[in-house]
Write a protein that holds these residues in place. Structure first.
Motif, PDB file in Angstrom:
ATOM      1  N   HIS A  89      35.737  36.585  35.636  1.00  0.00           N
ATOM      2  CA  HIS A  89      36.358  37.525  36.573  1.00  0.00           C
ATOM      3  C   HIS A  89      37.353  36.797  37.466  1.00  0.00           C
ATOM      4  N   HIS A 146      41.681  36.994  38.959  1.00  0.00           N
ATOM      5  CA  HIS A 146      42.956  37.715  39.048  1.00  0.00           C
ATOM      6  C   HIS A 146      44.031  36.650  39.243  1.00  0.00           C
ATOM      7  N   LYS A 160      39.423  47.247  32.009  1.00  0.00           N
ATOM      8  CA  LYS A 160      38.749  47.243  33.309  1.00  0.00           C
ATOM      9  C   LYS A 160      38.840  48.637  33.916  1.00  0.00           C
ATOM     10  N   HIS A 172      30.461  42.600  40.152  1.00  0.00           N
ATOM     11  CA  HIS A 172      29.942  42.546  41.533  1.00  0.00           C
ATOM     12  C   HIS A 172      28.481  43.000  41.609  1.00  0.00           C
ATOM     13  N   ASP A 228      35.936  36.207  40.880  1.00  0.00           N
ATOM     14  CA  ASP A 228      36.948  37.043  41.527  1.00  0.00           C
ATOM     15  C   ASP A 228      38.021  36.166  42.174  1.00  0.00           C
TER      16      ASP A 228
END
Ligand SMILES: [Zn+2]
Length: 402
Positions: free
Chosen positions: A63, A65, A175, A236, A308
């Motif tokens: 995960h 970005h 996603k 999460h 994340d």
């Protein structure tokens, strides 16, 4: 040419450790693994003396970005910067990730499809970086969470269209956003987003193209919808309840905890620049997030590592902090490593080629000084990373210079 790493401590990704092992790499693949006393090293091989060193599969972050730079206000930054600058920053983040020993990432939400151009540039050898399995734009409801890196949709037809557009552009995973989030103003993490029908349509359209779906969900109602719709992972899983946990276990749905995301945000002072609403939400949920992780781990839910990275102060290249957090909450170092190698590869669906160090696998690996089974934080110590190999070539660390 063959590269032989001999007399090394081998953590193979499956949960097993072998002392005094030899790993042979030929071309882009692992050609043999075995005990140093019996495995013959071919003549002319480049020898790396592994005494005192540990070798493990290249780490996998499920995960990230790459388009986000860890700024205090990532939404504001994306809105004000030119897309070309975002892409250049993404390339730099990809290199930082590889340098940290992460040879594969799953990118679960980008501002545009240039993530696939970056993927091509890396795969062709033009730029350094990890293997990327990207989602393209995250699919969310109108006004929903993550719309700053997403495509807003209404109704099942638009969902299917959005899924197909991502796949046509190069997506290896889809996603969806099944609850509100921390960083998007005016969305509540506890509230479900997108309808059951929309989530099911996304899974169905993804399945037609043999893609899996990852669902963002903080609250239990969003998790339930996503699990029943057939997603492969809950991202999460912050406010996990018993019911959602039971469903995850029953359907073999993975949890990607991203402990680093909430922790790095919640650790900030009000003046740090993170928008107040995001800070409040993160602080309110951190403790429950930790409890959710603990109960998932104790309850035997499959866990794959994800950070994340890119969210506020959660920097690319610091990905291994997540293993420390998982260990602090009850995992053994070996469990944290498996969650970041074999389990992560299985979640992404690439376990036939990466995630474990066995014969025939892609030679993605990390050579470390010290023993992460004793001290998991050596994974985050750059001086201890002697070499990161991707596809049979040392691409960073001192071993890449020899
Ligand atoms: Zn995310």
């Amino acid at each position: 040419m063959t590269i032989a790493i001999h007399h090394v401590r081998l953590i193979d990704g499956t949960g097993t450790v072998h002392e005094r092992a030899t790993v042979l790499v030929r071309g882009s693949k692992i050609s043999a693994v075995g005990p140093s006393r019996t495995l013959t090293i071919p003549k002319g091989a480049r020898r790396v003396n592994g005494r005192g060193l540990t070798i493990l599969p290249g780490l996998i972050d499920c995960h990230v970005h790459l388009c986000l730079g860890g700024e205090a206000d990532v939404v504001g930054t994306l809105e004000s910067e030119h897309p070309s600058l975002t892409l250049l920053k993404s390339a730099s983040h990809a290199k930082a990730t590889l340098d940290a020993g992460f040879t594969t990432v799953r990118d679960v939400g980008a501002r545009d499809h240039s993530i696939f151009a970056l993927q091509q540039a890396i795969d062709s050898g033009l730029l350094p970086g990890p293997r990327i399995v990207g989602a393209g734009l995250a699919i969310c409801m109108i006004g929903g969470h993550a719309r700053f890196i997403g495509q807003e949709v209404e109704g099942t037809e638009q969902v299917r269209q959005a899924v197909r557009e991502q796949i046509a552009a190069g997506a290896g995973v889809i996603k969806v956003i099944a609850s509100g989030g921390v960083l998007t103003p005016n969305t509540s993490p506890d509230t479900a987003q997108m309808t059951m029908e929309e989530l099911s349509a996304a899974v169905d359209a993804a399945r037609q193209a043999e893609r899996k779906v990852a669902a963002h969900a903080h609250g239990a109602s969003g998790m339930r919808n996503a699990i029943l719709a057939g997603v492969r992972s809950i991202e999460h899983a912050t406010l996990l309840d018993e019911d959602a946990g039971t469903l995850m276990k029953r359907y073999g749905v993975y949890m990607v905890p991203t402990l680093s995301a909430l922790a790095t945000t919640a650790a900030c002072r009000p003046s740090c620049g993170i928008p107040e609403s995001a800070l409040e939400k993160a602080k309110a949920m951190t403790k429950r997030h930790k409890n959710s992780f603990k109960s998932a781990h104790q309850g035997g839910i499959s866990i794959a590592m994800g950070t994340d990275a890119g969210t506020p102060f959660n920097h690319h290249g610091e990905n291994a902090q997540e293993l420390e957090r998982m260990v602090a909450l009850g995992m053994t170092p070996m469990e944290a490593i498996v969650a970041s190698t074999a389990a992560a590869a299985r979640l992404i669906g690439i376990h036939d080629s990466v995630g474990t160090l066995t014969r025939g696998k892609e030679a993605d690996l990390v050579v470390l000084q010290g023993n992460p089974l004793q001290r998991i934080d050596v994974l985050r110590d750059r001086d201890k990373i002697l070499g990161v190999m991707r596809g049979g070539r040392f691409v960073c660390g001192p071993l890449s210079l020899a």
